[in-house]
Design an enzyme around this catalytic site. Structure first.
Site, mmCIF file in Angstrom:
data_model
loop_
_atom_site.group_PDB
_atom_site.id
_atom_site.type_symbol
_atom_site.label_atom_id
_atom_site.label_comp_id
_atom_site.label_asym_id
_atom_site.label_seq_id
_atom_site.Cartn_x
_atom_site.Cartn_y
_atom_site.Cartn_z
ATOM 1 N N PRO A 290 0.822 -1.215 0.000
ATOM 2 C CA PRO A 290 0.000 0.000 0.000
ATOM 3 C C PRO A 290 0.856 1.265 0.000
ATOM 4 O O PRO A 290 1.853 1.340 0.724
ATOM 5 C CB PRO A 290 -0.789 -0.114 1.310
ATOM 6 C CG PRO A 290 0.098 -0.933 2.209
ATOM 7 C CD PRO A 290 0.799 -1.909 1.305
ATOM 8 N N CYS A 360 3.152 29.213 -15.379
ATOM 9 C CA CYS A 360 2.848 29.726 -16.708
ATOM 10 C C CYS A 360 2.457 28.569 -17.601
ATOM 11 O O CYS A 360 3.262 28.083 -18.414
ATOM 12 C CB CYS A 360 4.051 30.455 -17.271
ATOM 13 S SG CYS A 360 4.358 31.946 -16.369
#
Ligand SMILES: *Cc1c(COP(=O)(O)O)cnc(C)c1O
Length: 431
Positions: A290, A360
């Site tokens: 996990p 950006c």
């Protein structure tokens, strides 16, 4: 709230019993906040259920790519977990944390010679071997260093988990491992058994991520056990280890179901037991891996709003002081998240908007089409929930943005688990 470590008190979001307003004031934004008791409880759930249903020899490995820093390895190891690493960087981090190297399994589908030598020199317990070239290289370097290296083979059981393509790893045409269906897995097994410096201990599969049903694990267990029985018949080799991988799902939004890990493990264990009897196999030592379900709900990210842009007749944007550099998961997988206005947590949410980052890049979206309070404005506190997995570990310095600190909560205490990067850090390797 989607997890029980979250609460709203006096219109303020609390995480791990702590006010997000106070945490943001103390540590600044943007910041990752993690809750140590939640990580520990998530580990215990696996350790307890696996010992109970698969037996004492079974082992949960923390898939550390979900969240890797020194303190994390110490926490999971103290809860009785082993760990998976997928690079020398993760291995080095675990080693620096004092993690027992014998309890580490080295994954990755493309380990170079340096990786293999470094891991052997560290005394890594096991390699999850992905391909033939790697098998030969491990055999070669183990021979040079005078050891016999334990390995498990990663095989693909040919299961389509119907989750998002990028996290769907168990299909025959996956880049990971040896397919069973084509005979490649049997073929490489025979080869490994003939190599002098390789000690094949078993087989591994990992079929996907963000899975909610034990049926997927039952199906892969079936295919893997039938394969193990075939290998035994053809070669006489009986696998001592069966690793069923990771992938249990977590709640990112209210629409995600609550998963009962213990009951899932019980169902898989019952199936494995009966199938081993049917196939006349000794039950192998079962491993699970996990990652997400150990750390995801143990983390949130706090940001401040930079601006609110209303494009009349089109859409609204709320821009924050972080973005895809600290959480690229929507950009990569269109992952869902729950977003809360942390300092006005009970205010009516009637303002539809996209929560976007500062990079950006038009794709720098944390979560589109959410609702926030109409009064949202610059300086307000935003919490993105369930960010403990695959956020810090996937962070980048795109646009030369420094990585955020990771603050760990532990009841009334809090501490810096990872320092935030400074602007000086940004240029530290520039010549
Ligand atoms: C990523 C990965 C895991 C962990 O998956 P989660 O969805 O985070 O539980 C386990 N095993 C392997 C081999 C992996 O690549």
């Amino acid at each position: 709230m989607i997890a029980n470590n979250l609460k709203i008190i006096d219109n303020v979001l609390y995480f791990g019993g702590r006010s997000t307003i106070e945490l943001a004031e103390k540590y600044g934004t943007p910041v990752y906040i993690m809750d140590e008791p939640t990580i520990r409880e998530n580990c215990r759930r696996y350790v307890r259920a696996m010992k109970k249903y698969f037996g004492e020899s079974s082992k949960p490995f923390f898939a550390s790519k979900a969240c890797s820093f020194k303190r994390m390895y110490s926490i999971v190891e103290s809860e009785g977990m082993c760990a998976d690493v997928v690079s020398c960087g993760e291995l080095y981090t675990a080693k620096a944390a004092g993690f027992n190297m014998k309890n580490i399994c080295f994954h990755s589908n493309s380990k170079n010679d340096f990786d293999i030598c470094f891991a052997i020199d560290c005394g890594v317990g096991c390699f999850a071997c992905d391909n033939e070239e790697e098998l030969e290289a491990i055999n070669h370097f183990a021979g040079e260093k005078g050891i016999k290296q334990d390995i498990i083979f990663r095989v693909t059981p040919g299961i389509d988990t119907h989750t998002y393509e990028a996290v769907n790893t168990g299909k025959v045409d996956s880049k990971f491992g040896f397919p069973i269906e084509t005979g490649a897995a049997m073929c490489i097994t025979k080869k490994a058994l003939s190599l002098p410096n390789i000690n094949l201990v078993g087989f591994h599969c990992h079929v996907g991520s963000q899975l909610f049903e034990s049926s997927v694990f039952v199906r892969s267990a079936e295919i893997m056990l039938v394969f193990i029985a075939e290998v035994k018949k053809e070669t006489g080799f009986e696998a001592a280890v069966l690793d069923l991988g990771g992938g249990y799902g977590v709640r990112y939004t209210e629409n995600d179901p609550v998963i009962d890990i213990e009951d899932n493990i019980r169902q898989v264990a019952e199936y494995v037991k009966s199938k081993c009897t049917e196939l006349n196999l000794n039950q192998p030592e079962i491993h699970l891996e996990p990652g997400r379900s150990i750390v995801a709900d143990a983390g949130i990210t706090l940001y401040r709003v930079g601006n609110v842009k209303q494009i009349e007749g089109y859409k609204n944007y709320v821009s924050i002081d972080g973005g895809m550099t600290d959480n690229p998961r929507f950009a990569l997988y269109e992952s869902e998240y729950t977003v809360v206005a942390a300092d006005k947590a009970n205010d009516k949410c009637d303002f539809p908007c996209d929560l976007v980052g500062r990079c950006c890049e038009s794709g720098d979206i944390i979560q589109p089409r959410i609702m926030l309070p109409g009064s949202i404005k610059r300086g307000d506190l935003i919490a993105v929930l369930t960010t403990g997995a695959y956020n810090y570990s996937m962070a980048s310095n795109y646009n030369r943005i420094p990585k955020l600190p990771v603050i760990m909560l532990n009841g009334a205490e809090d501490y810096v688990a990872v320092k935030g990067e400074t602007l000086e850090d940004i240029i530290r390797n520039d010549m």
